[in-house]
Design a protein around this motif. Structure first.
Motif, PDB file in Angstrom:
ATOM      1  N   ASP A 235       0.727  -1.205   0.135  1.00 12.89           N
ATOM      2  CA  ASP A 235      -0.010   0.019   0.111  1.00 12.89           C
ATOM      3  C   ASP A 235       0.658   1.354  -0.036  1.00 12.89           C
ATOM      4  O   ASP A 235       0.558   2.006   0.567  1.00 12.89           O
ATOM      5  N   MET A 236       2.102   1.172  -0.621  1.00 16.57           N
ATOM      6  CA  MET A 236       2.754   2.300  -0.820  1.00 16.57           C
ATOM      7  C   MET A 236       3.190   2.555  -2.451  1.00 16.57           C
ATOM      8  O   MET A 236       2.949   1.860  -3.050  1.00 16.57           O
ATOM      9  N   ASN A 237       3.730   3.738  -2.641  1.00 16.90           N
ATOM     10  CA  ASN A 237       4.147   4.211  -4.003  1.00 16.90           C
ATOM     11  C   ASN A 237       5.524   4.310  -3.882  1.00 16.90           C
ATOM     12  O   ASN A 237       6.139   4.937  -2.916  1.00 16.90           O
ATOM     13  N   LEU A 238       6.074   4.229  -5.045  1.00 13.53           N
ATOM     14  CA  LEU A 238       7.572   4.862  -5.039  1.00 13.53           C
ATOM     15  C   LEU A 238       7.524   5.897  -6.124  1.00 13.53           C
ATOM     16  O   LEU A 238       7.009   5.585  -7.242  1.00 13.53           O
ATOM     17  N   GLN A 239       8.135   6.896  -5.662  1.00 12.89           N
ATOM     18  CA  GLN A 239       8.122   8.079  -6.636  1.00 12.89           C
ATOM     19  C   GLN A 239       9.872   8.466  -6.791  1.00 12.89           C
ATOM     20  O   GLN A 239      10.402   8.507  -5.968  1.00 12.89           O
TER      21      GLN A 239
END
Length: 154
Positions: A57-61
Motif C-alpha cells: 500500500d505504498m508508492n515509489l516516486q
C-alpha cells in the motif's frame, strides 16, 4: 625486570579491556538504532532472496530535475549509460539514454541527447534522435522524425 614487564602488560590489558567494553556498547547502540530505523522504513529486506521490497500500500516516486543531469532515473540491468538522462526508465543491457522522460528497453539501444519523451520498446541497436520518437523493437532502426510537444509542467 619481569615484574616491570608484567605490570606494563597488566596496564595494557586493562586499557584494552576498557576499549573492548566501549566498542561493545557502541555496537549495541548502533544495532538498536539500525533496528528502530528498519521498523520505520518503507522497505523490507529479504536477505534470502537478496531483494529490497517496498511495503504494501505504498508508492515509489523517483524524480529529478529536468535537463539530463543523470538523476531521477530507474535503471534495471547492466552497463547502461544514463549520465545525460532525467526522469527516465532504462531496462535491459548496454542501453544509452540521454533524453528527458524517456523509456529504453532491449540491448544496445540509444535515445540521443535532446530526445524528450522518446521510447525504444525493445530490440537492439536502435536509435531515436527525435522528440517523442518511438521505435517498437526489432533491430537497426532509426527515428529522426520530430514531434513538437510542450508539456503543461514546463
Amino acid at each position: 625486570a619481569l615484574a616491570t614487564q608484567h605490570a606494563a602488560l597488566a596496564t595494557q590489558h586493562a586499557a584494552l579491556a576498557t576499549q573492548h567494553a566501549d566498542l561493545h556498547d557502541q555496537h549495541k547502540a548502533m544495532r538498536k538504532s539500525l533496528e528502530s530505523c528498519a521498523s520505520c522504513s518503507a522497505f523490507t529486506l529479504d536477505e534470502d532472496r537478496n531483494t529490497l521490497m517496498l511495503k504494501r500500500d505504498m508508492n515509489l516516486q523517483i524524480s529529478g530535475r529536468p535537463h539530463g543531469d543523470g538523476v531521477g532515473n530507474l535503471i534495471v540491468g547492466q552497463e547502461h549509460d544514463w549520465s545525460k538522462a532525467a526522469n527516465s526508465l532504462v531496462v535491459g543491457a548496454r542501453n544509452t539514454v540521454q533524453g528527458e522522460a524517456c523509456f529504453v528497453a532491449g540491448y544496445h539501444n540509444v535515445v540521443h541527447d535532446g530526445s524528450k519523451f522518446s521510447s525504444i520498446l525493445g530490440g537492439y541497436n536502435n536509435n531515436v534522435s527525435a522528440k517523442a520518437g518511438v521505435i517498437t523493437g526489432e533491430c537497426w532502426h532509426t527515428n529522426t522524425i520530430e514531434c513538437e510537444i510542450t508539456p503543461h509542467w514546463h
